[in-house]
Each structure stands twice: as C-alpha cells, then as structure tokens.
Design a protein around this motif. Structure first.
Motif, PDB file in Angstrom:
ATOM      1  N   LEU A 142     -15.835   1.325   4.390  1.00  0.00           N
ATOM      2  CA  LEU A 142     -15.500   1.881   3.079  1.00  0.00           C
ATOM      3  C   LEU A 142     -15.584   3.402   3.083  1.00  0.00           C
ATOM      4  N   LEU A 169     -10.591   4.798  -7.406  1.00  0.00           N
ATOM      5  CA  LEU A 169     -11.097   3.804  -6.462  1.00  0.00           C
ATOM      6  C   LEU A 169     -12.548   3.426  -6.775  1.00  0.00           C
ATOM      7  N   LEU A 173     -13.991  -0.326  -7.848  1.00  0.00           N
ATOM      8  CA  LEU A 173     -15.054  -1.011  -7.115  1.00  0.00           C
ATOM      9  C   LEU A 173     -16.258  -1.288  -8.009  1.00  0.00           C
ATOM     10  N   LEU A 199      -8.660  -2.152  -2.280  1.00  0.00           N
ATOM     11  CA  LEU A 199      -8.538  -0.699  -2.221  1.00  0.00           C
ATOM     12  C   LEU A 199      -7.095  -0.287  -1.980  1.00  0.00           C
ATOM     13  N   SER A 202      -5.116  -0.856  -5.146  1.00  0.00           N
ATOM     14  CA  SER A 202      -5.475   0.136  -6.155  1.00  0.00           C
ATOM     15  C   SER A 202      -4.738   1.446  -5.929  1.00  0.00           C
TER      16      SER A 202
END
Length: 364
Positions: A142, A169, A173, A199, A202
């Motif tokens: 990540l 982002l 999350l 991710l 997004s």
C-alpha cells in the motif's frame, strides 16, 4: 440515442450541468462526517480479525441440518472460546475457533463430531504469524502504491492533482475499513486483497476527470470567460455519465457476490472480499466527483494567476451586466445570451444576431 446518452452529450457540451465545485463545502462536510463515523466505529467496535490473523483451528463438516447458531453454541462449549461459523454452499459448516493448539484442536474436533453427529472432515491449524506476514506485506504494498501514484500524477498532471487523488484514496480506504468494523464482517486475507483492488478503481474516474481538466485548462489565463473552478466543474460534468455507467457496471457483479452469494446462498466466505469491493467502488465513485476535483479547484484557486483570472472574469461579467441594465433602461435591444447591446435590426434572444442583421436580411 437513449435519454442517458443524450444527457451525457449535453453535459459534455456544457448545455446542462450541476455545479459540484461551487458546493464543495457541503461535500467536504458530508465526507468528514462519514469519515469520523468510520473512525469512531473502528475505534469502538474494532475489526473482527479472521483466524489467519489471530491463530487457531478451522473445522469443516459435510452437509448437516445443524443451524449456524447451534454450531456456535457447541463450538463454544467444546473449546471455551467464541467461534465463528459459516454456512458453506455444499450445506456443510466452516467452524473457526481462535487460540487453539494442535492438542486442543483434536479434543474440540472429537467433541464437535459427537455434538453435531457428523464427522469432521479436517482440522486445520493456523498460526498468527502467517496472517501477520500478510498484513505487513499488504501495508508495504500500500505504501509503495501510494508513493508511485503521487509521483506519476505529479509528473503526468501536477502536484495539486496528486495530493487530491491521495486524499481521495485515503478517504476510500478509511470508509471501507470503518464499514467492516461497523457491520462486524470478518477480516481475512481476501479482505486485504479487496482493499488493494479498489485502489485502482478509485483512481480510474479521478484520472479521467483530471485528464479532461488538464486539457480544458490549457492556456486558461489567456481568456476571461471562465474561472478555473468553472472549467473544473465543466470537466466533471462532461465525464459524469461515463463515471456513473462504469461504476454501476462494476457494482452489479460485486453486488451479486455480496447479496446473492453471501446472503441468499450462504457462501459466507464471499463476504470478506465482496464487501470491500462493493463499499470501495461506491466510495471511489463518490470521492472522484465530490472530493478530488473540488479539492484540485480549491488548491488552484489559491494561485496568484488564478486569483487574477477570477478577478478579471468577475469584472468582465459585472461590466456586461451594467451595460445590459443601461441598455434596458434606454429601451435598446439586449442580447439575452451575452448581455451586450444588439445591433440595430438584429434578432435578440437565444438565437443571437443571426438573420436580420445580415445585409441580405435572410437566414442561412
């Protein structure tokens, strides 16, 4: 062309639109409220970590008529620990009991066989170190992903867009993890995979809007018709229908996994990844429209050049409005589109100065 296609074309041409950017404080407030709720839920409720992260034993049974609640009661009595029981698609049960070693697991397996009146197919022992390794690798992935995204967007677009995308982002999350805490779904390695997968989704809509905004704002200071926020809003409206279409198409199969596979058919193991995908996709579409683009406009409007442009645009509009008011007072015809005094003999209104203002007096 369908109604949605017609609406998309009109949005793209700027004939209709909704001023998302002007109402950005409302969206910021809504997003902050949702994020705070997710963080509070995470702090109070906590995550329901799967056995892969806590360690313990997993038992599976063949098809049985024993209910999930009965199996939970039997497993708790046999082990002395809380148990997580999931109904499998085959009609069997998957029973997870944390904090058991091999010896304890054998005893629990024997007791469950007697209570459930079915043989245990297998008893798998899982150590907490395995889940910890997965979590550490996920956090590393990540962090690397976030860094690469910021670098790429800063090079391909500009650093303000990179910051806006990063904020979106983190927003997605946080909301997804908070939803997991609130609903109590089990967090498994599948959940981690789902979180990393969303991710990309997004960023997809965000990058599409940013690309249109980059093109639309080229040489922006050489004109006095639109401010940067207005161009950002036009770019957002131009890709709105496309964003909605792609999000709905992506959500439909995920919703099938979550509500049909996990809910109706009882395949509980689908819930861990399908919930993260469903919430993440919806949050990603929301953040692209209501957070990323308005935030870029906010940051850009603070630049001296954009401040000067906004001042020139507003001054020009004020001058046009004053000239239009003076013309109306004097009885002279005024073009309803531009606000300027129309030439003698011209047709005023939405058609502008076409037709009668020409020497031939005919429309072409």
């Amino acid at each position: 062309m369908s109604r949605l296609g017609t609406l998309g074309a009109r949005l793209y041409r700027g004939e209709v639109g909704y001023d998302f950017v002007a109402k950005r404080k409302i969206w910021y407030g809504v997003s902050i409220l949702i994020t705070i709720t997710a963080i509070v839920g995470l702090a109070v409720q906590g995550l329901n970590l799967g056995i892969e992260f806590k360690g313990g034993a997993v038992f599976t049974t063949p098809k049985t008529s024993v209910s999930v609640s009965q199996a939970q009661t039997y497993a708790k009595e046999a082990s002395g620990h809380e148990a997580i029981v999931q109904k499998l698609g085959s009609g069997g049960l998957r029973i997870q009991v944390s904090e058991l070693n091999q010896t304890e697991a054998n005893k629990v397996s024997k007791q469950l066989s007697e209570d459930l009146k079915v043989p245990m197919e297998n008893a798998e022992i899982v150590g907490p170190s395995w889940g910890e390794q997965i979590a550490n690798k996920a956090w590393t992935g990540l962090a690397v992903f976030m860094l690469l995204v910021v670098i790429y967007l800063a090079i391909a677009f500009e650093w303000r867009m990179a910051i806006a995308a990063l904020v979106a982002l983190v927003h997605d999350l946080t909301i997804t993890i908070g939803i997991y805490a609130l609903v109590g779904f089990e967090v498994t390695p599948g959940t981690v995979i789902g979180l990393l997968t969303i991710l990309g989704y997004s960023l997809y809509d965000t990058v599409v809007v940013f690309d249109g905004l980059k093109e639309g704002s080229k040489d922006i200071t050489k004109q006095t018709r639109y401010t940067y926020s207005e161009i950002a809003n036009r770019s957002l409206n131009g890709t709105l229908v496309r964003s909605i279409n792609t999000t709905v198409v992506a959500l439909l199969p995920v919703a099938g996994l979550l509500f049909i596979g996990g809910g109706v058919l009882g395949a509980g193991m689908l819930n861990d990844i399908s919930l993260s995908l469903f919430v993440g996709l919806a949050a990603g579409a929301y953040s692209s429209i209501f957070i990323a683009t308005p935030l870029v406009a906010d940051l850009k409007e603070r630049e001296p050049q954009m401040k000067a442009l906004k001042k020139r645009v507003l001054a020009k509009r004020a001058k046009a409005a004053a000239e239009g008011a003076s013309a109306e007072d004097s009885g002279e015809p005024v073009d309803s589109v531009t606000g300027d005094v129309a030439p003698a003999g011209a047709v005023v209104g939405p058609r502008g100065n076409r037709g009668r203002g020409r020497p031939s007096g005919r429309r072409r």
